[in-house]
Each structure stands twice: as C-alpha cells, then as structure tokens.
Design a protein around this motif. Structure first.
Motif, PDB file in Angstrom:
ATOM      1  N   GLU A 124      -0.858  20.155 -10.225  1.00 45.44           N
ATOM      2  CA  GLU A 124      -1.923  20.303  -9.546  1.00 45.44           C
ATOM      3  C   GLU A 124      -1.696  20.033  -8.034  1.00 45.44           C
ATOM      4  O   GLU A 124      -1.621  18.903  -7.526  1.00 45.44           O
ATOM      5  CB  GLU A 124      -2.944  19.496 -10.128  1.00 45.44           C
ATOM      6  N   ASN A 125      -1.795  21.249  -7.129  1.00 49.53           N
ATOM      7  CA  ASN A 125      -1.115  20.951  -5.641  1.00 49.53           C
ATOM      8  C   ASN A 125      -2.156  20.212  -5.090  1.00 49.53           C
ATOM      9  O   ASN A 125      -1.458  19.140  -4.014  1.00 49.53           O
ATOM     10  CB  ASN A 125      -1.288  22.178  -5.173  1.00 49.53           C
ATOM     11  N   VAL A 126      -3.482  20.102  -5.203  1.00 47.92           N
ATOM     12  CA  VAL A 126      -4.159  19.172  -4.532  1.00 47.92           C
ATOM     13  C   VAL A 126      -4.064  17.792  -4.876  1.00 47.92           C
ATOM     14  O   VAL A 126      -3.766  16.781  -3.932  1.00 47.92           O
ATOM     15  CB  VAL A 126      -5.743  19.565  -4.752  1.00 47.92           C
ATOM     16  N   ILE A 127      -3.870  17.302  -5.953  1.00 45.22           N
ATOM     17  CA  ILE A 127      -3.446  16.023  -6.439  1.00 45.22           C
ATOM     18  C   ILE A 127      -2.189  15.749  -5.784  1.00 45.22           C
ATOM     19  O   ILE A 127      -1.962  14.349  -5.272  1.00 45.22           O
ATOM     20  CB  ILE A 127      -3.662  15.812  -7.846  1.00 45.22           C
ATOM     21  N   THR A 128      -1.125  16.523  -5.806  1.00 48.55           N
ATOM     22  CA  THR A 128       0.281  16.148  -5.576  1.00 48.55           C
ATOM     23  C   THR A 128       0.213  16.107  -3.944  1.00 48.55           C
ATOM     24  O   THR A 128       0.894  15.049  -3.393  1.00 48.55           O
ATOM     25  CB  THR A 128       1.304  17.284  -5.923  1.00 48.55           C
ATOM     26  N   SER A 129      -0.418  16.886  -3.349  1.00 54.01           N
ATOM     27  CA  SER A 129      -0.509  16.866  -1.749  1.00 54.01           C
ATOM     28  C   SER A 129      -1.230  15.848  -1.139  1.00 54.01           C
ATOM     29  O   SER A 129      -0.913  14.884  -0.286  1.00 54.01           O
ATOM     30  CB  SER A 129      -0.991  18.155  -1.130  1.00 54.01           C
ATOM     31  N   ALA A 130      -2.207  15.205  -2.050  1.00 60.86           N
ATOM     32  CA  ALA A 130      -2.972  14.185  -1.596  1.00 60.86           C
ATOM     33  C   ALA A 130      -2.284  12.971  -1.679  1.00 60.86           C
ATOM     34  O   ALA A 130      -2.305  11.870  -0.921  1.00 60.86           O
ATOM     35  CB  ALA A 130      -4.427  14.101  -2.271  1.00 60.86           C
ATOM     36  N   THR A 131      -1.529  12.762  -2.783  1.00 58.72           N
ATOM     37  CA  THR A 131      -0.721  11.627  -3.017  1.00 58.72           C
ATOM     38  C   THR A 131       0.469  11.750  -2.049  1.00 58.72           C
ATOM     39  O   THR A 131       0.689  10.439  -1.554  1.00 58.72           O
ATOM     40  CB  THR A 131       0.247  11.767  -4.418  1.00 58.72           C
ATOM     41  N   LYS A 132       1.029  12.557  -1.780  1.00 57.95           N
ATOM     42  CA  LYS A 132       2.218  12.631  -0.439  1.00 57.95           C
ATOM     43  C   LYS A 132       1.724  12.204   0.975  1.00 57.95           C
ATOM     44  O   LYS A 132       2.040  11.387   1.579  1.00 57.95           O
ATOM     45  CB  LYS A 132       2.548  13.897  -0.192  1.00 57.95           C
ATOM     46  N   LEU A 133       0.266  12.538   1.017  1.00 56.13           N
ATOM     47  CA  LEU A 133      -0.348  11.907   2.179  1.00 56.13           C
ATOM     48  C   LEU A 133      -0.612  10.336   1.969  1.00 56.13           C
ATOM     49  O   LEU A 133      -0.792   9.607   2.963  1.00 56.13           O
ATOM     50  CB  LEU A 133      -1.570  12.798   2.521  1.00 56.13           C
ATOM     51  N   MET A 134      -0.975  10.115   0.917  1.00 57.69           N
ATOM     52  CA  MET A 134      -1.401   8.644   0.721  1.00 57.69           C
ATOM     53  C   MET A 134      -0.303   7.683   0.981  1.00 57.69           C
ATOM     54  O   MET A 134      -0.276   6.811   1.253  1.00 57.69           O
ATOM     55  CB  MET A 134      -1.907   8.468  -0.688  1.00 57.69           C
ATOM     56  N   LYS A 135       0.855   8.219   0.634  1.00 59.29           N
ATOM     57  CA  LYS A 135       1.984   7.809   0.996  1.00 59.29           C
ATOM     58  C   LYS A 135       2.287   7.125   2.476  1.00 59.29           C
ATOM     59  O   LYS A 135       2.913   6.118   2.644  1.00 59.29           O
ATOM     60  CB  LYS A 135       3.594   8.421   0.485  1.00 59.29           C
ATOM     61  N   ILE A 136       2.045   7.974   3.221  1.00 61.03           N
ATOM     62  CA  ILE A 136       2.035   7.862   4.730  1.00 61.03           C
ATOM     63  C   ILE A 136       0.864   6.586   4.878  1.00 61.03           C
ATOM     64  O   ILE A 136       1.342   5.741   5.719  1.00 61.03           O
ATOM     65  CB  ILE A 136       1.501   8.949   5.598  1.00 61.03           C
ATOM     66  N   LEU A 137      -0.106   6.712   4.363  1.00 57.96           N
ATOM     67  CA  LEU A 137      -1.077   5.599   4.584  1.00 57.96           C
ATOM     68  C   LEU A 137      -0.685   4.331   4.000  1.00 57.96           C
ATOM     69  O   LEU A 137      -0.948   3.347   4.293  1.00 57.96           O
ATOM     70  CB  LEU A 137      -2.515   5.871   3.919  1.00 57.96           C
ATOM     71  N   TYR A 138       0.159   4.487   2.797  1.00 62.23           N
ATOM     72  CA  TYR A 138       0.620   3.228   2.206  1.00 62.23           C
ATOM     73  C   TYR A 138       1.597   2.286   3.081  1.00 62.23           C
ATOM     74  O   TYR A 138       1.635   1.398   3.268  1.00 62.23           O
ATOM     75  CB  TYR A 138       1.511   3.617   1.054  1.00 62.23           C
ATOM     76  N   TYR A 139       2.448   3.341   4.102  1.00 58.66           N
ATOM     77  CA  TYR A 139       3.221   2.711   4.754  1.00 58.66           C
ATOM     78  C   TYR A 139       2.489   1.931   5.898  1.00 58.66           C
ATOM     79  O   TYR A 139       2.772   1.051   6.563  1.00 58.66           O
ATOM     80  CB  TYR A 139       4.421   3.332   5.239  1.00 58.66           C
ATOM     81  N   ALA A 140       1.685   2.815   6.345  1.00 61.16           N
ATOM     82  CA  ALA A 140       0.714   2.245   7.489  1.00 61.16           C
ATOM     83  C   ALA A 140       0.126   0.970   7.046  1.00 61.16           C
ATOM     84  O   ALA A 140       0.050   0.020   7.782  1.00 61.16           O
ATOM     85  CB  ALA A 140      -0.244   3.164   7.805  1.00 61.16           C
ATOM     86  N   ASN A 141      -0.494   0.873   5.946  1.00 63.97           N
ATOM     87  CA  ASN A 141      -0.952  -0.442   5.369  1.00 63.97           C
ATOM     88  C   ASN A 141       0.189  -1.574   5.404  1.00 63.97           C
ATOM     89  O   ASN A 141      -0.598  -2.567   5.753  1.00 63.97           O
ATOM     90  CB  ASN A 141      -1.465   0.023   4.029  1.00 63.97           C
ATOM     91  N   MET A 142       1.196  -1.314   5.115  1.00 66.43           N
ATOM     92  CA  MET A 142       2.156  -2.311   5.331  1.00 66.43           C
ATOM     93  C   MET A 142       2.483  -2.823   6.624  1.00 66.43           C
ATOM     94  O   MET A 142       2.529  -3.931   7.283  1.00 66.43           O
ATOM     95  CB  MET A 142       3.500  -1.829   4.713  1.00 66.43           C
ATOM     96  N   LEU A 143       2.484  -1.756   7.727  1.00 67.93           N
ATOM     97  CA  LEU A 143       2.807  -2.061   9.054  1.00 67.93           C
ATOM     98  C   LEU A 143       1.723  -2.775   9.904  1.00 67.93           C
ATOM     99  O   LEU A 143       1.823  -3.594  10.574  1.00 67.93           O
ATOM    100  CB  LEU A 143       2.903  -0.565   9.755  1.00 67.93           C
ATOM    101  N   ALA A 144       0.436  -2.306   9.159  1.00 62.17           N
ATOM    102  CA  ALA A 144      -0.761  -3.103   9.636  1.00 62.17           C
ATOM    103  C   ALA A 144      -0.956  -4.563   8.950  1.00 62.17           C
ATOM    104  O   ALA A 144      -1.782  -5.257   9.573  1.00 62.17           O
ATOM    105  CB  ALA A 144      -2.021  -2.442   9.338  1.00 62.17           C
ATOM    106  N   GLY A 145      -0.090  -5.066   8.313  1.00 62.37           N
ATOM    107  CA  GLY A 145      -0.344  -6.464   7.550  1.00 62.37           C
ATOM    108  C   GLY A 145       0.782  -7.298   8.258  1.00 62.37           C
ATOM    109  O   GLY A 145       1.331  -7.055   9.389  1.00 62.37           O
ATOM    110  N   SER A 146       1.125  -8.177   7.475  1.00 60.03           N
ATOM    111  CA  SER A 146       2.159  -9.291   8.144  1.00 60.03           C
ATOM    112  C   SER A 146       3.445  -8.827   7.602  1.00 60.03           C
ATOM    113  O   SER A 146       3.632  -8.811   6.284  1.00 60.03           O
ATOM    114  CB  SER A 146       1.641 -10.575   7.170  1.00 60.03           C
ATOM    115  N   LEU A 147       4.614  -8.585   8.311  1.00 59.36           N
ATOM    116  CA  LEU A 147       5.865  -8.041   7.995  1.00 59.36           C
ATOM    117  C   LEU A 147       6.879  -9.301   8.731  1.00 59.36           C
ATOM    118  O   LEU A 147       6.674  -9.913   9.209  1.00 59.36           O
ATOM    119  CB  LEU A 147       6.124  -6.828   8.826  1.00 59.36           C
ATOM    120  N   GLU A 148       7.743  -9.319   7.598  1.00 58.19           N
ATOM    121  CA  GLU A 148       8.997 -10.337   7.936  1.00 58.19           C
ATOM    122  C   GLU A 148      10.149  -9.542   8.430  1.00 58.19           C
ATOM    123  O   GLU A 148      10.221  -8.344   8.204  1.00 58.19           O
ATOM    124  CB  GLU A 148       9.121 -11.157   6.888  1.00 58.19           C
ATOM    125  N   SER A 149      11.250 -10.309   8.813  1.00 65.49           N
ATOM    126  CA  SER A 149      12.357  -9.564   9.617  1.00 65.49           C
ATOM    127  C   SER A 149      13.034  -9.017   8.605  1.00 65.49           C
ATOM    128  O   SER A 149      13.566  -9.465   7.506  1.00 65.49           O
ATOM    129  CB  SER A 149      13.011 -10.698  10.351  1.00 65.49           C
TER     130      SER A 149
END
Length: 889
Positions: free
Chosen positions: A387-412
């Motif tokens: 299902e293309n809509v589900i897979t494409s939304a999941t791919k876009l969510m991956k960008i948000l997933y990494y943004a969520n990490m960058l917006a949090g507390s990161l270690e070296s």
C-alpha cells in the motif's frame, strides 16, 4: 499628469525623481556587485518605511495607542498618500517610534487588496506592476472627474505570500463579502513549488546590521541617510528583478512563526470557503513535486523543496477531513522521492525552529497510516507493504524520527565506538570477517547521528509505534521482503513504527531460518559420511549445571562457533523430559540462578536498585563471563525470557555505546545525585566543601578498600570549578568501562558468538533489548484470562474454569509467578504482555486426587474436573509449589 492625479507611494516618490532614479541605478551597479551588506540594509530600510507608512495611514490596531505618529492614537490628522509617504521617509531618518502590529485588528483599505492573475475583483480594482512584492504599498488618489471612484492600474497576483499580505487579502474579502481573491491566491501559491517556496520567508539579512522579521526597529539600521533612503526606493524595480533572478539559486529559510500566525488567521474563517481550493492546490503541488524530484540533479539547490514541505506540514487541518484523505496522501507519495540531502535538511529544520510542530506532524502521519490500514482490504495478493500511501508515510515519518532525536538530548558520537575488537582473540575476529553487518541508514549517516547517541528524545520513542499497523503486518512476508534483493519495501528497515512484540517476530523468523540452515548443512554432511549434529545438544546434571554447561559450551565455541546457532536441545541427566522448549526454559532459569549466586562473586548487587553489575575484582576466569554472554545470546536466539536484572547501561554497551555519566542515574542513583550536586555547585569554595581529589576508592570482593588515581598523581589534584566536569567524566568512565573492561569484553564475546548475524541491532534500541531479554513488567492476569483457550470439553462458562480464575486472581504476585513457571516454564511476562502466552487449559479427566500437570513446551495446563472450588485450590497450590524437574507423575 498633475501630482493630485498621480498614484503615489514611497517607491513612486523616488521614481518620479529622475536624479534619484539615476542615482539608484548607479548605486545598484556598484553595491549589488561589491557590497552585499549594503543591499541588505536597503531591503530592511524599505520594509521599515512601509511599516511607517501603514502606521501613519492605518494605525497599529491598538485602541489605547499613545504614539503620536500612529493613526490609532487619534492625535494624528488624516494624511494624503503623498503626505504619508513623505512623512514615512522622514520618520525613518529620525528613527522614530514604531508600534507593534496587531494584524488581526487592522482594518485595511480597499486599495490594499491583491488581485488574482489575469483578473480583478471589481471594475475599480487594478494594481500597477507585473510583479508586486507582497510588502509593497499600493495606494491611490481621488480621480478629478469622480470623487467617489478609485483608479488603479492592473497587476496580477504576486508570485509569493507573506504574513501581512494574507492578512490584507482576508480583511479585504471580509469587507467586500467576496472570497474569490483569497481562493485564487491560495490556488496560485499552494499549487506552485516556486511560489510556495518563496512565501513566508525570513528577512534577507546576514550582516552585523541584521534585521529580522521580529525585530524591525529603526535603530538596527545604520549608515543610510535620507538621500540614500530615497535612492534605494528608486531602485525598487531593478532590485526586484535581481532578487527574482537570485531566488532561483538561493531560497531564504521559512519564518515558521509567521506561517503559523498566518494559518491561524486563515482557519478562523469557515473552512468551507477555501478548503476545496487549498486541497486541490496541494494535490497539484504534490504532482509537481512527484514529477520534478526524480529528475533533479544532486548539485541543485534543494532549499525550495524544504521550504515547501515546512509550510505544508504547518497546515492545521492536514490531519483531518478531506485534507487527510486526499491532500496528505498525495504529499506523502511525492515526499518519498526526496534525496537524502533534502531529508537531512528537513530533519534539521524540524528539530530546530519546527520542533513545536513535531507532535502534530507525527499525529497526522499516524492518523493517515491508521486510516489506510482500516480502509484497505488486504488479502493474499495485497499486503500492507504494497500500500503506497502507508509506505510513503512511513518513509516520511523516518525523517521526523531523526528530527525527534536531534531535538532531544544527544551525547557525543565519540562514545559510540568499536571498543570490543581490541580485546578479542584473533581466531574469533577471523571468524567474523565474512559476517554480515547491519546496513547503515543513509539518512543517519548524512546527519551524523545514531539512535544510541540520543539520551532523551524530544517525544518518547513509543509515540512512533503504530499498534494497528504492527498487528496487521505479516512478519513472514515482511522478512521475505527484507531478505529480498529486489528492493521491496520492508518495515524491518523502519523498525521505529513497529511495536517490540512485532519486531520480535521478525527476529524469530531470522533465527529460525538460520537454525534450519544449520540443520540442512548437518544433514548434507551426514550424506558425505561426516558426523551429523543437527541440534545444539547439551546434557547437564541438575546439581552441576554450571560446570557441565561451561565445559560443553566452551568446547563448542572453540571447535565451531556456528554450532551455537543451531536449535538448542537440553537434556537433564536422569530425567525423562523431552525438550520441545520447556526443558530449555528451565535450563536457562537454573543457570541464571546459579551464576548470580553471591558465592560465585562474579557480580555485585547495587542495594538501591537491586541491579547486578560485573565485579571488577572477581577471581573467575574469562570463560565464566563468556558463558554468561553465550547464555544471554542463546536466550534471545531461542526466544526464552530470563530473570536477570542488569542496569540499562549494560544493554547500551552491548549495542556499542560506552557508559557515561548519565548512565550512573539508574546504575547508582546515590552516586549520580552526589556528582550532580557537585556539578551544580557554583561557588568558588568547591574544593573546600567537597574535599575531593582525582583519587577515588572502591572495595574488592573481600571488602578491602582499593585506591585508584583517575589522573597521574590524582591524590594531589583537588576538584575545582575548572576541572569538575573532567573529574565526573573520568569517574564514570572508570566505573562503567575501565574497571570492568576484562569481564565485559569476555561477556560481550560470548554474546556476539550467537547474535552477530541477527538483525538485533537493526530492529531494537537498548531499552527494547532489555524488554526482549527480561520480558514485560506488565503483570496483568486479566490479559492472560482473555487470551486463554480451552480444550477437552472446557469453555469459559464451565464452572471449574470460573473457579480457576477466581482463585488465580486472588493469588499473591509470587504465587502468580509460580503458576506461570508451572504452566509455561518461565515466570517472566513475554514481550507484548501475558496475552502473548496463548495459554491452553484442557480437561484431564473427571474428579480425582491427582495434581494438575502441564506441558510447558506448548503452554498447556491439564486440569482434572475437581468436584469443588476448595479442592481445586488445594491441588493447584500444591502443584505450583512442589513440582520441579521432569519425571513420571
């Protein structure tokens, strides 16, 4: 034409002056080429002049304004456009006071409306230029022949929007009770990549005299006299052309604050007015993106695409109604073509200025995926991965997933390293040369981060789970796609969206296929005359389980480590149990009980948390710690839950991250709080208050105190404000890494012997590894009751079954654990909760004095139909308390 007939504004005041125009052209030729800073000053000055003009003519919208240069104060006499333009320039030169704008309260004049392309909103409304920047002033004077008519020259809709121009359009539409200009403008702007990318951009400044959209004050622009102000006004036409040309190469960042305010004002209107126009425009925009993105060259500037997506995902209604069903799917389908570089830019923007929108964007994507899962009729020829809509939304969510990490507390990232290879023997390293390694995520590599670097995300990782999708995914099909070389979509490459229970199934399929592969190899060896060992067989004595297991596993690991990847079959000497899983479960439990026995002194217990840690002064050999690592790996490999209680830092170290100061919080809370108090102490007498040097002390297995210098001559170096952070880092590194380096490396070696080829690191984060090994902490027997099945004539309405659950729910937690141990072979709750156990209660004959029995391999409880509830309770309690081993009953 007389001055009274001329359309006048601050720009035209300079255009009517040939000398000023000539001066501006000469000035532009020199400054735009050699002095970008001056050009930026002029752009900012022009914006301020416009603000003064609107303040003089329209006011700020504040009814209690006390600024005598503001129309809202009531102290200013009405001004003609010519007078207002001239005074605006004068106020700018004097750096006069500017009011804060109240755009929702300002009543705009009819002459400020922007017309749509190739049309006007009324016979009287036209604008002047071919391209009108949204901040330009559009005014008019009264025609000589008709005092009630207003004359304009025609102009199309501007090619981009600003916050202010959208307010103007909305106000004008409300005044005229006609929303055609708004509908046309939204359709024109939101359907075009170029138009939308140039909308709501930040002020073009990057010099010491920087002026931003939120701090436009006269005092921030220096070095422009009145003549230069008039000159820059005369440069408007050419400046706009050059800006339009340069915008093809350089797109300014979006002002997300302005975007949110603008959308707030827009959605105060009835959505039925503009909804269809905006949705259709977004669908067109998505089509343009989908056609353009695959053909874009990598070296081309991609900032326009980033701006477009930033603006689109700020639309408040994107996750509801027709936006959710039509517009958002189209945008997601287009976004799957984003190059990695653009994905990284988008992630950085969302993690920075867009972090307040992360939750809303995530909820919109989750709603879209959930809606599609519910509405799509999946069958044997259409899986959720198709299902293309589900897979494409999941791919876009991956960008948000990494943004969520960058917006949090990161270690070296320096804490993330391959510290294990240096201590492992050459034979083991040689055996790993051809082993497969987890694929590197291109987006993570571009961003330079790893999930292990994130100490605390902006939103909890669990909010990215989609339970409905996880329950719908057929992991056998997904695993096949994961292994396929045809590039098929697999959720195993996007594990953040799957629940741990579903990911466990992916790991299970991988392990089972590897077991079957080893079994086939063994069978082929038998055909050629070689000894055949299709299983990993361990024969142990119950009273010498550690010695027997250690000898056999050590021999196997030295002879052929790949044998550890065969299916485990355990036999207790002198017992008749046939291992279909249940005997192995008891084996693991007994090994864990013995190995963590204080008599072995291999591990120490932290009294505050009751977690166990490596004893840095243990006398046991490396082989003992390697055995524990193998047992831990075998438990995961054979889908067995263990009763271990390691701190989280152990699982982080197993995934490749060194322990750090923050790991002390759950390893030793008392020590962590003491060190944190030291770090927060700001007075200069820190050395006198804490009286600490770089020499620390700890106790060995016999209770003797051992001193250790974190630095050379540490006992002579006092802790001060300057070196306290260094002390804390060195202290944590010693406790969690250096002091147990020998023991942990042996443990890690044994663990990797079993799991080195599995997708464990790909699928699970450290906290999920703990859940995988130790099971869930959700000890809910209601879940177990609801998921239990019945056989042999029992149903959920049979009286003895009702009595059984009544007795079970009244048991203590300890007795409930014993019941689990008796029926399943383990007292731990599996990942996903007790509903995953699938317990079966079967009838085992009529009333008798026999005790209940169980097939732990299959989670089956055999229960005679006792005559009373009291007898049932008596027999059940005896069975769970006194049964042990596998013998004849």
């Amino acid at each position: 034409m007389s001055s009274s007939d001329q359309i006048t504004d601050p720009d035209e005041a300079s255009r009517n002056n040939p000398e000023a125009s000539s001066s501006s052209l000469n000035n532009e030729e020199n400054s735009t080429t050699d002095n970008k800073e001056d050009a930026m000053k002029r752009a900012a000055a022009k914006k301020l002049i416009e603000r003064y003009f609107y303040q003089l003519t329209d006011g700020c919208g504040n009814p209690s304004c006390d600024n005598k240069f503001c129309a809202s104060s009531g102290e200013l006499k009405p001004l003609t456009p010519d007078e207002a333009a001239a005074q605006a320039i004068q106020l700018f030169s004097q750096e006069a006071r500017l009011c804060e704008r109240h755009p929702n309260k300002i009543a705009r004049k009819q002459n400020s409306i922007l017309s749509t392309k190739n049309s006007v909103t009324s016979p009287d409304i036209c604008l002047e230029n071919d391209t009108l920047p949204t901040n330009d002033i559009v005014v008019s004077s009264t025609d000589e022949n008709s005092k009630n008519s207003v004359k304009y020259n025609c102009v199309p809709v501007p090619s981009f929007l600003t916050e202010q121009s959208l307010y103007d359009i909305i106000d004008e539409c409300e005044t005229n009770d006609s929303y055609s200009p708004l509908i046309r403008t939204l359709g024109e702007i939101f359907s075009s990549i170029e138009n939308l990318a140039r909308s709501f951009v930040q002020t073009e400044v990057s010099s010491p005299t920087e002026v931003t959209s939120t701090t436009d004050t006269p005092g921030e622009i220096k070095g422009l006299n009145k003549e230069e102000v008039r000159s820059l006004e005369g440069e408007k036409d050419k400046d706009e052309d050059s800006c339009a040309e340069s915008s093809k190469h350089t797109i300014l960042p979006v002002d997300l604050s302005a975007v949110r305010r603008a959308f707030t004002a827009l959605f105060k209107l009835k959505t039925s007015i503009f909804e269809n126009a905006l949705i259709n425009a977004l669908v067109t925009l998505a089509g343009n993106l989908q056609m353009e993105l695959p053909t874009r060259k990598e070296r081309e500037n991609q900032d326009d695409i980033v701006n477009v997506l930033l603006i689109v995902f700020e639309i408040p209604a994107l996750g509801s109604g027709d936006f959710l069903e039509t517009a958002l799917p189209a945008i997601c389908r287009a976004a799957q073509w984003l190059p990695v570089e653009v994905q990284a830019k988008l992630a950085r923007m969302w993690s920075n200025v867009g972090r307040s929108s992360i939750r809303n964007i995530l909820e919109n994507l989750q709603q879209l995926i959930t809606l599609r899962v519910i509405l799509t009729p999946f069958h044997r020829d259409l899986f959720v991965q198709d299902e293309n809509v589900i897979t494409s939304a999941t791919k876009l969510m991956k960008i948000l997933y990494y943004a969520n990490m960058l917006a949090g507390s990161l270690e070296s990232p320096d804490l993330r390293c391959d510290e294990m290879s240096g201590s492992m023997d050459s034979s083991y390293l040689a055996s790993k040369v051809n082993k497969s390694t987890p694929p590197v995520d291109p987006l993570a590599e571009e961003l330079g981060i790893h999930v292990l670097d994130c100490r605390k995300p902006f939103l909890p990782f669990s909010e990215f789970y989609n339970e409905l999708l996880s329950d719908t995914v057929e992991m056998d099909r997904d695993f096949a796609n994961y292994k396929s070389e045809l590039g098929k979509f697999s959720f195993m490459h996007y594990p953040f969206i799957l629940t741990p229970a579903t990911k466990t199934m992916g790991l299970y399929f991988d392990n089972r296929i590897r077991m079957y592969s080893e079994r086939r190899i063994s069978i082929l060896q038998a055909v050629t005359g070689l000894p055949s060992q299709p299983y990993l067989r361990l024969k142990v004595r119950r009273d010498h389980i550690i010695d027997d297991a250690l000898v056999e596993l050590e021999m196997i690991s030295m002879d052929n480590p790949n044998d550890l990847k065969k299916q485990l079959v355990v036999e207790f000497e002198g017992e008749q149990g046939i291992d279909e899983g249940g005997v192995s479960k008891e084996f693991f439990q007994l090994v864990i009980e013995e190995i963590f026995n204080p008599d072995y002194a291999m591990f120490t217990v932290q009294p505050e948390t009751q977690t166990v840690w490596f004893n840095p002064t243990s006398f046991e050999s490396d082989a003992q710690f390697t055995l524990i690592g193998i047992v831990l790996g075998l438990a995961i490999y054979n889908n067995v839950i263990l009763a271990v209680n390691f701190p989280m830092v152990l699982y982080r170290k197993l995934m490749g991250k060194r322990g750090s100061f923050e790991d002390l919080q759950d390893w030793n809370p008392v020590l962590y709080n003491s060190l944190k108090q030291m770090l927060e102490y700001s007075d200069s007498d820190l050395d006198e208050v804490f009286m600490q040097t770089f020499r620390i002390s700890y106790q060995d297995v016999f209770g003797s105190t051992i001193d250790y210098d974190l630095k050379e001559k540490g006992d002579s170096i006092s802790i001060t404000q300057e070196n306290k952070y260094e002390f804390v880092d060195l202290y944590a590194d010693f406790l969690l890494n250096k002091s147990v380096e020998k023991q942990f490396h042996a443990f890690y070696k044994g663990f990797q012997m079993v799991v080195d080829e599995s997708p464990l690191e790909l699928l699970f984060r450290p906290e999920e590894i703990e859940l995988l090994i130790c099971g869930s902490k959700n000890f809910d027997f209601d879940e177990l009751e609801n998921s239990t099945e019945y056989d042999g004539g029992y149903t959920d309405n049979t009286q003895i079954i009702k009595d059984f659950w009544s007795i079970v729910h009244a048991l203590s937690v300890e007795d409930k654990r014993k019941l689990l141990q008796f029926t399943t072979g383990s007292d731990r709750v599996p990942i996903g909760g007790l509903s995953r156990l699938k317990l079966v209660i079967a009838k085992n004959g009529p009333d008798s004095d026999r005790l209940p029995t169980a097939h732990t391999c299959f989670n089956v409880l055999l229960l005679p139909e006792y005559s009373s509830k009291e007898k049932l309770k008596d027999r059940l309690v005896k069975a769970i308390n006194y049964s042990k081993g596998f013998g004849m009953l």
